[in-house]
Design an enzyme around this catalytic site. Structure first.
Site, PDB file in Angstrom:
ATOM      1  CG  ASP A  66      -2.271  -0.504   1.024  1.00  0.00           C
ATOM      2  OD1 ASP A  66      -2.766  -0.400  -0.105  1.00  0.00           O
ATOM      3  OD2 ASP A  66      -2.871  -1.017   1.988  1.00  0.00           O
ATOM      4  CE  LYS A 171      -6.091   1.734  -1.935  1.00  0.00           C
ATOM      5  NZ  LYS A 171      -5.021   1.120  -1.136  1.00  0.00           N
ATOM      6  CG  HIS A 184      -8.740  -0.807   8.644  1.00  0.00           C
ATOM      7  ND1 HIS A 184      -9.098   0.227   7.829  1.00  0.00           N
ATOM      8  CD2 HIS A 184      -7.673  -1.414   8.056  1.00  0.00           C
ATOM      9  CE1 HIS A 184      -8.286   0.271   6.785  1.00  0.00           C
ATOM     10  NE2 HIS A 184      -7.415  -0.716   6.895  1.00  0.00           N
ATOM     11  CG  ASP A 254      -9.587  -3.689   1.876  1.00  0.00           C
ATOM     12  OD1 ASP A 254      -8.382  -3.805   2.175  1.00  0.00           O
ATOM     13  OD2 ASP A 254     -10.212  -2.625   2.050  1.00  0.00           O
TER      14      ASP A 254
END
EC number: 3.2.1.52
Length: 358
Positions: A66, A171, A184, A254
């Site tokens: 990332d 994304k 998350h 993800d």
């Protein structure tokens, strides 16, 4: 290269170099890639050595990270250029649209050449989410609130990456920017209708589809469309993304370690199977190698292997090829050569807004 086996898992590794446990996992034919984090970084020489260790085990493994810019940039020292948050490019667009496109392309080139010089193949960028103003997890990672501006700047960034020989991953499909919850940590629901999402957040995917290499779906539930998060939804992945939009590249999930991916208490393998069944080509599993010596990864590999042998999951050669298509096909410049390259130096100037001299 003809894939013999669908290798649907992209896993993390524990530290600055491969352990014996890492090596064993990466040799597993179910593994197709490695995702790196800041804990895997000390300096450029060490990162290059780690990537070389991975490729020595299996050249087909995709080494990913990332590395977007702003607050999401894993490698920041020892020569890596600090990249701006994408919102900065969107703000500049309102003053100088052509200049902002130029900067975005330069950012993409710098981002990709620096990573590739250290052996990293791929970055999970750009973010196509719209900046609706309420999401802290997306926030300044988004280019703009206007889908048209997002589309043009993302395309410019992707062109810069492509010139450096790196694929991209758009994304979080169909859009994460409207919800406030951080997936998350929590379940996120977007209450809007398909028509509303189609007209706004999903628009960049429609417009960019012919050139998109990979897409990452959101762990967001859109209850007006499906009860499952987008990354586990046949409606979103097959009916909307594949059929209606016409996307033909790789769908990469993800992180399965996120709370929203397993909100009902699913195991990693149950979540992985659900995502593959829904239409994902590869499942991303992060930050598990540091838990109990990587036991969650070992359990996942064992259980997914059992599911395959029992016929509950069948490898897909098309998915394997989509993953392999993300590997670079042109050689990367070594770091020292990159630092004196005219193209790289010009991109640095453009990224910092320096005017071209004519």
């Amino acid at each position: 290269m003809t894939p013999m086996m669908h290798a649907p898992l992209i896993l993390d590794v524990a530290g600055l170099e491969l352990t014996a446990a890492d090596r064993k996992r990466l040799r597993n034919p179910l593994v197709g890639g490695v995702v790196l984090f800041a804990r895997n970084w000390q300096r450029r020489e060490q990162l290059a050595a780690l990537c070389a260790q991975i490729k020595a085990l299996r050249p087909d493994l995709l080494i990913a990270v990332d590395h977007e810019g702003g607050r999401v940039q894993r490698f920041r020292t020892d020569g890596f250029t600090p990249l701006p948050a994408m919102r900065e490019l969107g703000t500049n667009w309102m003053v100088d649209a052509p200049g902002s496109m130029r900067r975005a392309a330069a950012c993409g080139f710098v981002l990709a050449t620096e990573l590739r010089a250290c052996g990293v193949d791929f970055s999970f960028t750009p973010v196509l989410d719209l900046d609706w103003g309420g999401s802290t997890v997306i926030g300044d990672r988004a280019f703009h609130a206007d889908a048209r501006v997002v589309t043009v700047l993302a395309q410019s960034l992707m062109l810069g990456m492509a010139r450096a020989g790196m694929a991209h991953c758009a994304k979080h499909f169909p859009g994460h920017g409207f919800v406030r919850a951080d997936t998350h940590l929590d379940v996120a629901r977007d209450p809007r209708s398909l028509d509303a999402i189609w007209a706004a957040d999903a628009a960049p995917y429609q417009w960019l589809a012919p050139g998109l290499r990979a897409v990452m779906p959101a762990h967001v539930i859109y209850p007006e469309v499906d009860a499952q998060p987008a990354g586990f939804s046949k409606v979103w992945l097959q009916e909307v993304l594949r059929e209606r939009i016409g996307f033909t590249g790789a769908i990469l999930s993800d992180d399965l370690g996120m709370a929203a991916a397993r909100a009902n208490g699913q195991s990693l393998s149950q979540a992985a199977l659900a995502g593959l069944e829904a239409g994902c080509d590869a499942m991303l599993v992060c930050n598990q190698s540091v838990i109990e010596g990587g036991r969650p990864l070992d359990d996942l590999l064992r259980e997914l292997g059992q599911a395959m042998r029992q016929g509950r999951w069948t490898p897909d050669a098309r998915s394997a090829q989509r993953r392999l298509d993300l590997l670079p096909t042109q050689p990367a410049l070594p770091w020292d050569e990159l630092m004196v390259s005219d193209t790289y130096l010009a991109a640095l100037d453009a990224m910092h807004g320096t005017e071209a001299q004519g």
